[in-house]
Motif scaffolding. Structure first.
Motif, PDB file in Angstrom:
ATOM      1  N   ASN A 132       0.870  -1.187   0.000  1.00 37.45           N
ATOM      2  CA  ASN A 132       0.000   0.000   0.000  1.00 37.45           C
ATOM      3  C   ASN A 132       0.901   1.230   0.000  1.00 37.45           C
ATOM      4  N   GLY A 133       1.493   1.475  -1.141  1.00 42.00           N
ATOM      5  CA  GLY A 133       2.508   2.519  -1.250  1.00 42.00           C
ATOM      6  C   GLY A 133       3.851   1.952  -0.805  1.00 42.00           C
ATOM      7  N   VAL A 134       4.902   2.682  -1.184  1.00 42.65           N
ATOM      8  CA  VAL A 134       6.242   2.315  -0.715  1.00 42.65           C
ATOM      9  C   VAL A 134       6.272   2.394   0.812  1.00 42.65           C
ATOM     10  N   SER A 135       5.473   3.315   1.358  1.00 40.71           N
ATOM     11  CA  SER A 135       5.476   3.534   2.815  1.00 40.71           C
ATOM     12  C   SER A 135       5.302   2.230   3.591  1.00 40.71           C
ATOM     13  N   GLU A 136       4.320   1.437   3.214  1.00 41.58           N
ATOM     14  CA  GLU A 136       4.051   0.194   3.957  1.00 41.58           C
ATOM     15  C   GLU A 136       5.264  -0.745   3.880  1.00 41.58           C
ATOM     16  N   ASP A 158      16.914  13.250   5.000  1.00 40.19           N
ATOM     17  CA  ASP A 158      16.277  12.015   4.539  1.00 40.19           C
ATOM     18  C   ASP A 158      14.784  12.253   4.305  1.00 40.19           C
ATOM     19  N   TYR A 159      14.131  11.242   3.747  1.00 44.43           N
ATOM     20  CA  TYR A 159      12.668  11.211   3.794  1.00 44.43           C
ATOM     21  C   TYR A 159      12.364  10.575   5.145  1.00 44.43           C
ATOM     22  N   PRO A 160      11.771  11.312   6.084  1.00 46.94           N
ATOM     23  CA  PRO A 160      11.855  10.919   7.495  1.00 46.94           C
ATOM     24  C   PRO A 160      11.145   9.614   7.854  1.00 46.94           C
ATOM     25  N   ILE A 204      19.711   4.350   0.564  1.00 46.96           N
ATOM     26  CA  ILE A 204      19.838   5.568  -0.246  1.00 46.96           C
ATOM     27  C   ILE A 204      18.459   5.934  -0.798  1.00 46.96           C
ATOM     28  N   ILE A 205      18.272   7.220  -1.041  1.00 51.57           N
ATOM     29  CA  ILE A 205      17.036   7.709  -1.652  1.00 51.57           C
ATOM     30  C   ILE A 205      17.463   8.395  -2.940  1.00 51.57           C
ATOM     31  N   ASN A 206      17.186   7.768  -4.057  1.00 55.93           N
ATOM     32  CA  ASN A 206      17.714   8.218  -5.347  1.00 55.93           C
ATOM     33  C   ASN A 206      16.701   7.967  -6.461  1.00 55.93           C
ATOM     34  N   ASN A 208      16.418  11.921  -4.938  1.00 50.82           N
ATOM     35  CA  ASN A 208      16.264  12.221  -3.520  1.00 50.82           C
ATOM     36  C   ASN A 208      15.108  13.177  -3.205  1.00 50.82           C
ATOM     37  N   ASN A 209      14.421  12.866  -2.158  1.00 52.09           N
ATOM     38  CA  ASN A 209      13.524  13.772  -1.451  1.00 52.09           C
ATOM     39  C   ASN A 209      14.221  14.016  -0.125  1.00 52.09           C
ATOM     40  N   PRO A 210      14.552  15.209   0.274  1.00 52.48           N
ATOM     41  CA  PRO A 210      14.040  16.499  -0.187  1.00 52.48           C
ATOM     42  C   PRO A 210      14.942  17.288  -1.154  1.00 52.48           C
ATOM     43  N   SER A 236      17.294   0.763  -1.564  1.00 51.90           N
ATOM     44  CA  SER A 236      17.289   1.954  -2.416  1.00 51.90           C
ATOM     45  C   SER A 236      15.849   2.373  -2.725  1.00 51.90           C
ATOM     46  N   ASP A 237      15.502   3.559  -2.224  1.00 52.66           N
ATOM     47  CA  ASP A 237      14.156   4.105  -2.443  1.00 52.66           C
ATOM     48  C   ASP A 237      14.189   4.897  -3.751  1.00 52.66           C
ATOM     49  N   GLU A 238      13.526   4.357  -4.762  1.00 48.30           N
ATOM     50  CA  GLU A 238      13.607   4.954  -6.100  1.00 48.30           C
ATOM     51  C   GLU A 238      12.220   5.372  -6.605  1.00 48.30           C
ATOM     52  N   ILE A 239      11.395   5.862  -5.681  1.00 53.42           N
ATOM     53  CA  ILE A 239      10.022   6.201  -6.075  1.00 53.42           C
ATOM     54  C   ILE A 239       9.977   7.312  -7.135  1.00 53.42           C
ATOM     55  N   TYR A 240      11.054   8.109  -7.225  1.00 54.47           N
ATOM     56  CA  TYR A 240      11.075   9.179  -8.240  1.00 54.47           C
ATOM     57  C   TYR A 240      11.896   8.801  -9.478  1.00 54.47           C
ATOM     58  N   ASP A 241      12.123   7.519  -9.697  1.00 56.78           N
ATOM     59  CA  ASP A 241      13.048   7.139 -10.785  1.00 56.78           C
ATOM     60  C   ASP A 241      12.519   7.476 -12.174  1.00 56.78           C
ATOM     61  N   LEU A 268       3.642   3.913  -7.973  1.00 54.11           N
ATOM     62  CA  LEU A 268       2.957   4.767  -8.949  1.00 54.11           C
ATOM     63  C   LEU A 268       2.485   6.102  -8.376  1.00 54.11           C
ATOM     64  N   SER A 269       2.709   6.328  -7.061  1.00 56.99           N
ATOM     65  CA  SER A 269       2.163   7.538  -6.435  1.00 56.99           C
ATOM     66  C   SER A 269       2.580   8.799  -7.174  1.00 56.99           C
ATOM     67  N   LYS A 270       3.841   8.860  -7.590  1.00 59.48           N
ATOM     68  CA  LYS A 270       4.374  10.097  -8.154  1.00 59.48           C
ATOM     69  C   LYS A 270       4.385  10.045  -9.677  1.00 59.48           C
ATOM     70  N   SER A 271       4.852   8.940 -10.245  1.00 59.93           N
ATOM     71  CA  SER A 271       4.979   8.882 -11.710  1.00 59.93           C
ATOM     72  C   SER A 271       3.614   8.884 -12.381  1.00 59.93           C
ATOM     73  N   TYR A 277      -4.251   6.131  -4.517  1.00 59.33           N
ATOM     74  CA  TYR A 277      -4.649   4.735  -4.768  1.00 59.33           C
ATOM     75  C   TYR A 277      -3.830   3.743  -3.949  1.00 59.33           C
ATOM     76  N   ARG A 278      -2.697   4.184  -3.477  1.00 61.50           N
ATOM     77  CA  ARG A 278      -1.778   3.395  -2.648  1.00 61.50           C
ATOM     78  C   ARG A 278      -1.273   2.144  -3.353  1.00 61.50           C
ATOM     79  N   ILE A 279      -0.305   2.314  -4.205  1.00 62.95           N
ATOM     80  CA  ILE A 279       0.359   1.152  -4.793  1.00 62.95           C
ATOM     81  C   ILE A 279       1.855   1.427  -4.957  1.00 62.95           C
TER      82      ILE A 279
HETATM   83  C1  LIG Z   1      11.353   9.209  -0.914  1.00 70.10           C
HETATM   84  C2  LIG Z   1       9.950   8.727  -0.710  1.00 70.10           C
HETATM   85  N1  LIG Z   1       9.733   7.432  -0.446  1.00 70.10           N
HETATM   86  C3  LIG Z   1       8.504   6.956  -0.234  1.00 70.10           C
HETATM   87  C4  LIG Z   1       7.399   7.778  -0.273  1.00 70.10           C
HETATM   88  C5  LIG Z   1       6.037   7.189   0.000  1.00 70.10           C
HETATM   89  O1  LIG Z   1       5.388   6.913  -1.173  1.00 70.10           O
HETATM   90  P1  LIG Z   1       4.067   6.044  -1.268  1.00 70.10           P
HETATM   91  O2  LIG Z   1       2.976   6.950  -1.710  1.00 70.10           O
HETATM   92  O3  LIG Z   1       4.400   5.006  -2.320  1.00 70.10           O
HETATM   93  O4  LIG Z   1       3.827   5.423   0.046  1.00 70.10           O
HETATM   94  C6  LIG Z   1       7.564   9.136  -0.541  1.00 70.10           C
HETATM   95  C7  LIG Z   1       6.407  10.049  -0.553  1.00 70.10           C
HETATM   96  O5  LIG Z   1       6.510  11.247  -0.597  1.00 70.10           O
HETATM   97  C8  LIG Z   1       8.872   9.621  -0.775  1.00 70.10           C
HETATM   98  O6  LIG Z   1       9.096  10.916  -1.032  1.00 70.10           O
END
Ligand SMILES: Cc1ncc(COP(=O)(O)O)c(C=O)c1O
Length: 434
Positions: A132-136, A158-160, A204-206, A208-210, A236-241, A268-271, A277-279
């Protein structure tokens, strides 16, 4: 039902409660109160913390607050591609039940193919987990990994959520510095210096946020080398790849580390502008044999949460295939590109503010000349900006940045709106002293 508030009802003072007291008040006068878990005492999550609460209070009082604080594309007019919505509607009746715990085969197959295109080594359908999102999945993968006192290397800023999940799992977050002088790339010497015999992994967050940084292959290779020397896992958190600008290409660190165990996250949250929708997903790759026991733990936790949102899984195949409409936003003339160009120039033209140009995502992390403004508490700075100009940003310490000298701007709003925000900041910084 347990009559736990009977005492209160019989208490004669109850009838004397002034009308301004909220109905919840009597419950707090019982013998027992409930406190949060001590595990939360050290968890920082200020991106949705006191400053945001104050903004909500101001809005409830009828004030209009301009928000540059949350990376949620939909409210800024970014719409999910029609085809994605249509395809989800087509499959709604087929997605009423639970799916397999890791997710629908069709979704995982599409993610596996995506992993192949990004050269992730040794990935099969079984190595893909939807969430349910990368968060979970961040939460789940830290819970499965950490025993009390285990250390994880995390970026600062970091993304906290990462730091919070390490802490909640009983681990010890150890932050390596990302260097503003070097495009916000991780400082490899600092990373190496912070490794101890309790270190289990590097995060790593790549992109990167923020900071909006995108790490080149040479930097990633150095991180792999550190992990290799010390036998560490790489997360490696690549949600913005898929949100990369300037003709640059994103490299997945896992593609450079076939001999190590890596977990790569995206979604898919960002792209696809469907944060609601949480995926999201994670992909295990490389040397899985060394992580057999960890993977058993991951599987157990994955089974325990049953499965992720099934309608959202049903559109992964559609979303990842064919034309990627997000690309149109990222080139000259496209919204994200033009907004980035504007905010970068405009922030740098404010006296006392400097910012590195972001290469990806939709965040910028400007530096404040704290001596000029006498800033020693950046939460106070964020509150003052909110009160004076009704503008909401997140202070740098909310991203585990230790000095009170940065803040994050989400540049998702249209240029006209960003102009209004920059006017507010310019006015504020022209007189502000803490
Ligand atoms: C670096 C990073 N990882 C993960 C997430 C969480 O994304 P999701 O909507 O897939 O839970 C975010 C959301 O802002 C983010 O910026």
């Amino acid at each position: 039902m347990e009559p736990q508030f009977d005492d209160d009802v019989q208490d004669p003072s109850f009838t004397d409660v002034p009308s301004s007291v909220t109905p919840e008040e009597p419950a707090t006068r019982g013998r027992r109160t409930f406190t949060k878990s001590h595990k939360l005492d050290n968890v920082l999550y200020d991106v949705r913390g006191p400053v945001v609460n104050e903004a909500a209070r101001m809005e409830a009082a009828g004030m209009h607050v301009m928000k540059l604080n949350i990376g949620n594309p939909a409210p800024f007019g970014f719409r999910t591609p029609d085809e994605v919505v249509y395809d989800m509607a087509q499959q709604l009746t087929d997605t009423e039940g639970y799916s397999a715990s890791k997710g629908l085969f069709s979704a995982r197959k599409a993610i596996m193919q995506y992993a192949q295109l990004k050269n992730l080594p040794n990935v099969g359908v079984e190595d893909i987990y939807t969430g349910n999102g990368v968060s979970e999945l961040i939460n789940l993968s830290m819970s499965a990994l950490l025993d009390n006192g285990d250390e994880v290397l995390l970026p600062a800023p970091d993304y906290p959520l990462w730091t919070a999940c390490v802490t909640l799992a009983g681990g010890r977050p150890v932050h390596y510095v990302c260097d503003e002088q070097s495009e916000w790339y991780p400082d490899i010497d600092d990373m190496r210096a912070k490794i101890t015999d309790r270190t289990k992994a590097i995060v790593i967050i790549n992109p990167n946020n923020p900071t909006g940084a995108l790490y080149p292959k040479e930097v990633l290779e150095q991180i792999v080398e550190v992990a290799r020397e010390h036998q560490l896992m790489i997360f490696s958190d690549e949600i913005y790849d898929r949100l990369v600008m300037d003709g640059l290409e994103h490299t997945s660190i896992a593609s450079l580390a076939p001999d190590l165990f890596c977990v790569t996250y995206s979604g898919l949250s960002k792209s696809h502008m469907i944060a609601g929708y949480r995926i999201g997903w994670m992909i295990l790759s490389g040397n899985k044999a060394i992580a057999k026991d960890y993977i058993e733990g991951l599987d157990m936790l994955t089974n325990m949460r049953i499965c992720s949102n099934v309608p959202a899984q049903s559109i992964v195949q559609t979303a990842l295939g064919g034309h990627q409409s997000v690309n149109d936003y990222l080139v000259p003339g496209g919204r994200i590109y033009e907004q980035r160009e504007y905010i970068y120039e405009a922030l740098n033209s404010i006296d006392g503010i400097t910012a590195v140009k972001p290469k990806a995502a939709f965040y910028i992390f400007p530096k404040i000349d704290v001596r000029k403004f006498n800033i020693h508490d950046d939460e106070q700075f964020a509150l003052d900006l909110l009160h004076d100009e009704k503008l909401l940003i997140v202070q740098g310490t909310g991203f585990n940045w230790k000095d009170p000298d940065h803040f994050r701007v989400v540049y998702l709003p249209r240029v006209e709106v960003l102009k209004g925000a920059v006017d507010k900041m310019t006015r504020f910084f022209s007189h502000y002293r803490q």
